[in-house]
Design an enzyme around this catalytic site. Structure first.
Site, PDB file in Angstrom:
ATOM      1  N   ASP A  85      -4.979   0.451  -1.440  1.00 47.45           N
ATOM      2  CA  ASP A  85      -5.271  -0.373  -1.394  1.00 47.45           C
ATOM      3  C   ASP A  85      -5.049  -1.825  -2.471  1.00 47.45           C
ATOM      4  O   ASP A  85      -5.060  -2.703  -1.637  1.00 47.45           O
ATOM      5  CB  ASP A  85      -6.572  -0.216  -1.247  1.00 47.45           C
ATOM      6  CG  ASP A  85      -6.902   0.287   0.264  1.00 47.45           C
ATOM      7  OD1 ASP A  85      -5.418   0.580   1.117  1.00 47.45           O
ATOM      8  OD2 ASP A  85      -8.412   0.859   0.918  1.00 47.45           O
ATOM      9  N   HIS A  88       0.977  -1.591  -0.530  1.00 51.13           N
ATOM     10  CA  HIS A  88      -0.267   0.413  -0.186  1.00 51.13           C
ATOM     11  C   HIS A  88       1.095   1.314   0.168  1.00 51.13           C
ATOM     12  O   HIS A  88       0.422   2.218  -1.178  1.00 51.13           O
ATOM     13  CB  HIS A  88      -0.967  -0.077   1.506  1.00 51.13           C
ATOM     14  CG  HIS A  88      -1.871   1.429   1.659  1.00 51.13           C
ATOM     15  ND1 HIS A  88      -2.771   1.371   1.120  1.00 51.13           N
ATOM     16  CD2 HIS A  88      -1.814   2.064   1.867  1.00 51.13           C
ATOM     17  CE1 HIS A  88      -3.392   2.568   1.528  1.00 51.13           C
ATOM     18  NE2 HIS A  88      -2.391   3.205   2.498  1.00 51.13           N
ATOM     19  N   GLU A  89       1.647   1.448   1.041  1.00 49.86           N
ATOM     20  CA  GLU A  89       2.977   3.027   1.378  1.00 49.86           C
ATOM     21  C   GLU A  89       3.572   2.703  -0.287  1.00 49.86           C
ATOM     22  O   GLU A  89       4.029   3.517  -0.385  1.00 49.86           O
ATOM     23  CB  GLU A  89       3.634   2.605   2.176  1.00 49.86           C
ATOM     24  CG  GLU A  89       2.568   2.310   3.274  1.00 49.86           C
ATOM     25  CD  GLU A  89       1.598   3.067   3.717  1.00 49.86           C
ATOM     26  OE1 GLU A  89       2.018   4.956   3.261  1.00 49.86           O
ATOM     27  OE2 GLU A  89       0.938   3.404   4.222  1.00 49.86           O
TER      28      GLU A  89
END
Length: 729
Positions: free
Chosen positions: A629, A557-558
């Site tokens: 996401d 996600h990051e």
């Protein structure tokens, strides 16, 4: 013979695909009964609702019973896995902070304990009362709303604004700070921006839709006036005027909110990068003035702000203005507003910042105000509030004591292995992206390769002297109000003193005692503090499917934030740059429309009654997080499959022997987002949070995942396997 060879070579790809599809059968399945596995099985089983078909509603399948096992506590607005882990972390910190000092303890640790002690000392808080706040009010001529003979000549609103910025680390009307230059990430620059508002911007610009919240705001101001008014004798005519002044304050902030830009517009990096000198800025705001001279003296304001730093500035100093129109219109609003109203507003913002650190009466009145927006039924126990205060005051010291006592470096190493695997898999995946031209594809791979990870805690924690230097000159005494002011001033000055310093790309901006993760577009770094490297997100010794579905998806996600609608505007050095070809960018933007439309169609019927209309997710506001996401889930899954290629055994959880490892991966992902939430909190989330509500973070991501549909054999056209899917990789 040659004919047989030709036939064999012709069918070889097909035979290899069969071997690949059935590779799981060659792996020996071993039931895991370790503490880590038993804990994971219990966590999963507690939330699982087996009566639901996972292809109909995977969030309900995974989390349907979670809220029954983890009901919303009366002190909370929402309760999810992050909160559960954070409560455990706070209890650990409480134990450390309530332990008596030892001679060997570092000075910052002793200071931290002093701050916590004054914060939790309710008797002393009541004994000090409102006196320290009122004394400072008097230095500024008193709060106009409560003063019998307020004289506008006694206070300069600009000087008061600087005072609040320096001593409360809060900037109403105009936000001023030192930040990394978005077009030269090797230097710092003064940045000027619109402020944070008292309520959600959506509520203030549409007050007719939110009468309950607006009324609560007015009541809170009246409550503050009543509490502070008890400290002085107020004449009858002044008392009669207070409700009128409250109306003026609230109307001023409503008008102020209408000048600000919504979050959706602020995701355009070029739009909020306006490079100019202080002299240029002065000309701009002067041109807005209908009297011929702006109310704002920028050079004077910024000099006062930097007075305790080593930075000398003049009209040629470069600044970045994020909201040009806001500042232009602010001048006009302030010229048409009574100075008494402006100063009243600044005082109420001062009170808002400090009210939770004052007397029981003030804290309780503020709780009742916040309750309208959170739905919490009871005030938070004081020690928990004080843990939050300690973490805000000395984040690196709190992180230090947490890591020393509770963090296992094995977790850091294992998490780094997962991160490197996801990073490598991600880079390889980019090579297969068909809609990117080769130049853009190579730049994307370079950016991902250059993405610097920070895991657990900063390396300088191994040097005790470094922590003492970091908090040099920060000391606390027996009076909590002055301690709060001391740490806020320390924090603000630490920021302002960066102006002439070189940029440290290894700098930590968050406490290691944080249950969260971060991507910095200006530094192109990803940070995973020690606080999140624990169950349910991660634990060594349990099935890798859960670790990749948990912390792995968070890592992915990051990483994906580097390529979302906001992060994609920065290059591998963190500079605003157009590194996408025009044709590739056009295709990318078309793909983002799919995500906006998908999430904008998610409804929240439980909120319809509150607003008397159909409430849906803001797909534009949440675009960046939704893309992260989806990308994080995909890349973590691919990395997980890669990690299992050379494994000979596969751990099976007790009670989950009938679930495949792929299914376990997706269960681990959804478990991250199990949540219970009040309606009031959910409304705030929909109005201003860049994240979609948790259930849609699950539903949206798995509905776009071909791998999920395969893992659970979801029929095409079922809710979790729609015919149209959104993807960008």
């Amino acid at each position: 013979m040659q004919t047989y060879i030709r036939w064999f070579l012709l069918f070889l790809p097909f035979l290899l695909s069969l071997i690949d599809k059935n590779e799981g059968k060659t792996i020996q399945e071993v039931e895991c009964k370790s503490e880590a596995c038993l804990e994971a099985a219990a966590d999963l089983n507690a939330g699982l609702d087996r009566s639901v078909n996972p292809c109909d509603d995977f969030y309900q399948f995974t989390c349907g019973n979670w809220a029954k096992v983890h009901p919303l506590p009366p002190t909370e607005a929402h309760w999810n896995q992050f909160n559960v882990v954070n409560l455990k972390l706070e209890q650990q910190l409480k134990k450390i902070l309530e332990t008596p000092n030892k001679p060997s303890d570092l000075e910052p640790v002793k200071a931290l304990r002093m701050l916590y002690k004054t914060c939790t000392n309710i008797e002393r808080l009541e004994l000090d009362g409102l006196r320290p706040l009122m004394e400072q009010f008097d230095e500024w001529g008193g709060w106009p709303m409560l003063t019998n003979n307020w004289n506008p000549q006694d206070v300069n609103w600009q000087e008061l604004l600087v005072y609040l910025s320096l001593n409360m680390d809060y900037s109403p009307l105009i936000s001023t700070s030192v930040n990394v230059d978005r077009k030269n990430s090797n230097v710092y620059v003064i940045t000027i921006d619109q402020p944070t508002l008292s309520l959600s911007r959506s509520m203030l610009v549409n007050p007719e839709l939110y009468p309950v919240q607006i009324s609560a705001f007015k009541k809170w101001i009246l409550d503050m006036a009543a509490i502070l008014g008890q400290q002085q004798r107020i004449e009858r005519e002044v008392l009669m005027q207070i409700p009128i002044e409250v109306e003026r304050i609230v109307n001023f902030e409503i008008n102020l909110a209408k000048l600000t830009s919504p979050s959706e517009l602020r995701r355009n990096g070029e739009r909020i990068y306006n490079n100019m000198t202080i002299g240029d800025l002065q000309e701009w705001t002067d041109s807005a003035s209908e009297t011929g001279e702006s109310l704002i003296d920028w050079l004077s304001l910024l000099k006062m702000l930097l007075q305790d730093t080593n930075s000398e500035i003049d009209l040629s100093e470069r600044v970045i203005v994020r909201e040009m129109d806001y500042l232009f219109n602010l001048v006009r609003l302030m010229e048409s507003t009574q100075q008494k109203t402006i100063v009243n507003y600044l005082f109420i913002k001062w009170i808002r910042v400090i009210s939770t650190e004052m007397t029981i009466d003030m804290r309780r009145a503020t709780f009742f105000f916040d309750q309208v927006f959170t739905g919490a039924q009871e005030e938070q126990i004081r020690w928990r509030d004080c843990i939050v205060t300690a973490n805000q005051a000395m984040p690196m010291a709190v992180g230090y004591i947490y890591v020393q006592e509770y963090f296992n470096d094995e977790a850091k190493k294992s998490a780094l292995d997962i991160l490197r695997n996801i990073q490598t898999t991600y880079i390889h995946k980019l090579a297969d992206v068909s809609w990117m031209d080769n130049r853009t594809k190579m730049a994307a791979q370079d950016k991902l390769q250059a993405m610097t990870p920070a895991i657990g805690y900063p390396d300088w924690y191994h040097n005790n002297t470094a922590l003492q230097i970091y908090y040099k000159n920060l000391r606390f005494g027996p009076h909590h109000y002055h301690n709060i002011q001391a740490y806020k001033r320390f924090t603000k000055l630490k920021n302002l003193r960066e102006l002439r310093n070189p940029v440290d790309r290894n700098k930590w901006y968050f406490s290691p005692a944080t249950v969260n993760a971060f991507y910095s577009p200006t530094m192109n770094t990803i940070t995973f503090p020690a606080g999140i490297l624990q169950p349910p997100f991660f634990k060594k010794g349990r099935p890798q499917a859960l670790n990749y579905g948990g912390i792995g998806v968070v890592i992915g996600h990051e990483m994906t934030h580097g390529f979302d609608d906001h992060g994609r505007q920065s290059d591998k050095f963190g500079n605003l740059a157009q590194w996408w070809s025009a044709e590739t960018l056009k295709k990318y933007l078309k793909k983002t429309e799919c995500f906006v439309n998908q999430y904008s169609n998610y409804s929240l019927p439980e909120l319809d009654e509150l607003l008397m209309k159909t409430v849906k997710v803001n797909g534009l506001l949440t675009l960046g997080e939704n893309m992260a996401d989806n990308g994080g889930l995909q890349q973590a899954y691919l990395a997980y499959k890669k990690s299992m290629q050379n494994e000979k055994t596969e751990l099976k959880l007790p009670g989950f022997q009938n679930f495949t490892s792929d299914q376990l991966f997706f269960l681990g992902f959804a478990l991250n987002w199990c949540e219970a939430s009040s309606k009031e909190s959910l409304l705030q989330e929909v109005l201003s949070d860049p994240h979609a509500p948790h259930r849609f973070r699950v539903l949206g991501s798995v509905a776009n995942s071909h791998e999920f549909s395969t893992a659970f054999s979801c029929p095409l056209g079922s809710p979790m396997n729609p015919k149209q899917k959104c993807s960008f990789w």
